[in-house]
Design a protein around this motif. Sequence first.
Motif, PDB file in Angstrom:
ATOM      1  N   ALA A  94       2.942   5.774  -4.015  1.00  0.00           N
ATOM      2  CA  ALA A  94       2.851   6.822  -3.014  1.00  0.00           C
ATOM      3  C   ALA A  94       3.658   7.879  -3.469  1.00  0.00           C
ATOM      4  CB  ALA A  94       3.200   6.633  -1.711  1.00  0.00           C
TER       5      ALA A  94
ATOM      6  N   THR B 210       5.244   1.827   8.239  1.00  0.00           N
ATOM      7  CA  THR B 210       6.148   1.449   7.289  1.00  0.00           C
ATOM      8  C   THR B 210       7.703   1.270   8.038  1.00  0.00           C
ATOM      9  OG1 THR B 210       7.068   3.822   7.030  1.00  0.00           O
ATOM     10  CG2 THR B 210       5.224   2.799   5.351  1.00  0.00           C
TER      11      THR B 210
ATOM     12  N   HIS C  85       0.821  11.072   4.792  1.00  0.00           N
ATOM     13  CA  HIS C  85       2.077  11.036   5.202  1.00  0.00           C
ATOM     14  C   HIS C  85       2.018  11.980   6.583  1.00  0.00           C
ATOM     15  CE1 HIS C  85       6.700  11.580   5.312  1.00  0.00           C
ATOM     16  NE2 HIS C  85       6.445  12.821   6.208  1.00  0.00           N
TER      17      HIS C  85
ATOM     18  N   CYS D  61       0.760  -1.270  -0.096  1.00  0.00           N
ATOM     19  CA  CYS D  61       0.016   0.117  -0.093  1.00  0.00           C
ATOM     20  C   CYS D  61       0.910   1.217   0.032  1.00  0.00           C
ATOM     21  CB  CYS D  61      -0.953   0.053   1.284  1.00  0.00           C
ATOM     22  SG  CYS D  61      -2.508  -1.188   1.070  1.00  0.00           S
ATOM     23  N   HIS D  62       2.097   1.141   0.047  1.00  0.00           N
ATOM     24  CA  HIS D  62       3.059   2.379   0.017  1.00  0.00           C
ATOM     25  C   HIS D  62       4.378   2.225  -0.697  1.00  0.00           C
ATOM     26  CE1 HIS D  62       4.012   6.347   2.053  1.00  0.00           C
ATOM     27  NE2 HIS D  62       5.081   6.186   1.270  1.00  0.00           N
TER      28      HIS D  62
ATOM     29  N   GLU E 137      -0.203   7.356   6.818  1.00  0.00           N
ATOM     30  CA  GLU E 137       1.008   6.741   6.177  1.00  0.00           C
ATOM     31  C   GLU E 137       2.099   6.949   7.185  1.00  0.00           C
ATOM     32  OE1 GLU E 137       0.845   5.107   3.049  1.00  0.00           O
ATOM     33  OE2 GLU E 137      -1.537   5.649   3.557  1.00  0.00           O
TER      34      GLU E 137
ATOM     35  N   HIS F 196       7.088   3.259  -3.708  1.00  0.00           N
ATOM     36  CA  HIS F 196       7.721   4.448  -4.767  1.00  0.00           C
ATOM     37  C   HIS F 196       8.346   3.486  -5.936  1.00  0.00           C
ATOM     38  CE1 HIS F 196       6.644   7.702  -2.072  1.00  0.00           C
ATOM     39  NE2 HIS F 196       6.969   6.855  -1.094  1.00  0.00           N
TER      40      HIS F 196
ATOM     41  N   GLY G  82       3.077  -1.645   4.231  1.00  0.00           N
ATOM     42  CA  GLY G  82       3.564  -0.565   3.197  1.00  0.00           C
ATOM     43  C   GLY G  82       4.989  -0.435   3.204  1.00  0.00           C
TER      44      GLY G  82
ATOM     45  N   LYS H 178      -2.144  11.795  -2.548  1.00  0.00           N
ATOM     46  CA  LYS H 178      -1.169  11.480  -1.588  1.00  0.00           C
ATOM     47  C   LYS H 178      -0.900  13.045  -0.846  1.00  0.00           C
ATOM     48  CE  LYS H 178       2.727  10.267   0.623  1.00  0.00           C
ATOM     49  NZ  LYS H 178       4.085   9.801   0.119  1.00  0.00           N
TER      50      LYS H 178
ATOM     51  N   MET I 130      -4.284   9.692   1.121  1.00  0.00           N
ATOM     52  CA  MET I 130      -3.323   8.881   1.623  1.00  0.00           C
ATOM     53  C   MET I 130      -2.492   9.952   2.333  1.00  0.00           C
ATOM     54  SD  MET I 130      -1.295   6.866  -1.222  1.00  0.00           S
ATOM     55  CE  MET I 130       0.275   6.376  -0.238  1.00  0.00           C
TER      56      MET I 130
ATOM     57  N   ASP J  88       7.316   1.614   1.762  1.00  0.00           N
ATOM     58  CA  ASP J  88       7.798   2.851   1.349  1.00  0.00           C
ATOM     59  C   ASP J  88       9.263   2.549   0.720  1.00  0.00           C
ATOM     60  OD1 ASP J  88       8.198   5.726   1.435  1.00  0.00           O
ATOM     61  OD2 ASP J  88       8.695   5.989   3.087  1.00  0.00           O
TER      62      ASP J  88
END
Length: 420
Positions: A108, A274, A230, A62-63, A249, A65, A317, A188, A228, A319
């Motif tokens: 994300a 994360t 951060h 779910c998170h 997040e 990059h 997630g 995001k 979502m 990350d």
Amino acid sequence: MLVLRGGTLIDGTGAGPVAGVTIVVGDGRIAAVARGAAGEWPQDAEIIDVSGLTVLPGLVDCHDHLAMHGYDLARRWGLDEPQSTRTLRTAKVLQETLAAGYTAVRDAAGLDAGFKRAIEEGLIAGPRLVLSLVIVSPVGGIGDRASPSGFACCVPNDPLLPDGVVNSFADIRPVVRRIVRAGADVIKCATTGGASSRDGHGPFDGAFALDEIQALVEEAHALDRRVMCHALGGRGLRSAVEAGVDSIEHGCYLDQAPELLDRMAECGIFFVPTFAVYDYHRKSAFPHIRERARDLEEHHAASLSRALAAGVKIAAGTDAGGHGHPPNAIEIACLVRAGMAPLSALRAATGWAAECLGREREIGTVEKGKLADLVVVKGDPLADVGILQDRDRIALVLKGGVIAANRMAPAAAASAGSRR
Ligand SMILES: [Zn+2]
């Protein structure tokens, strides 16, 4: 039609494992799930014997990059290699992520809509994507690609990625609309700094006033997009929850504000911790990043257990991106290390993850009618979730009923024509 026969099923709903299950796949979907060999299928169905193996729903991160390949500035700003090389590097990550059993990923920020289109057109293999494109934050926030004095990078930003920087209250709605226009599936945003953000904008330093983040959430929801956010700690974390974002997040310091966890449980706000990324940051060359990551470690684990106790749903997630692209299942092992039961940790990467993405009607669990996103694993992930990081143990990956990776022993592979 494809039939997976005899495996042990962990269906992603949180239910315990069931041995000797037959799963029938047709037209890209799960046509039947039955205990034992029961069930009918056509003469020409392909039968795959998965006895002794574990069948899971396709895993979900779910998170991530996916288009990021390092934290250093030259990498972040795309100065160290041609765009084409970078694009192909990202395509390879997408292929490997799917082959590792991840059939859906929420990006994300960083991945543009072209990658999603390329996967849908069959140009490259990759997971189902839920894209945020960029991070919405105010001037000086984590989505602002400028030096502290305001110097912007000499290389123009990717024209497919809209600008997520908000200058004033009046900017918020147009920024959200532009991001959606560019193909975002989710918005995001960031209401605090983070571990790796610039010195002076850390986990407790807020970004956005409450009315700003409220306007952002309202506009995103008006466009049927989830938010979502951060948010690590302090005032920014509080305003994110109060504004009604759909997932928090990182959420490292939620343990300091248990009333926010109650609110999250009540409103159905997901928590996406994360852990993997902070293991990396604790070894950072930069003292301020190392210090932040070390300080938050115990709080992050405490936030997870308090969240579970409060009834907040957890979604996994990684990350990843800044620290490269290790197997995404590293985060499942981190969740277990932080105190989550293996069955719940698997749910965080399947059933709950799909709910977090708003895709629970299609993916996340092994149930009749859902898309046939399935992973067959050699071994018992409940005994050791670490095996999910081992590519050689990911025997079979199905995305929409199509085989995306097959590492089954040849003897165990298909035998067509045999009924039951
Ligand atoms: Zn991130």
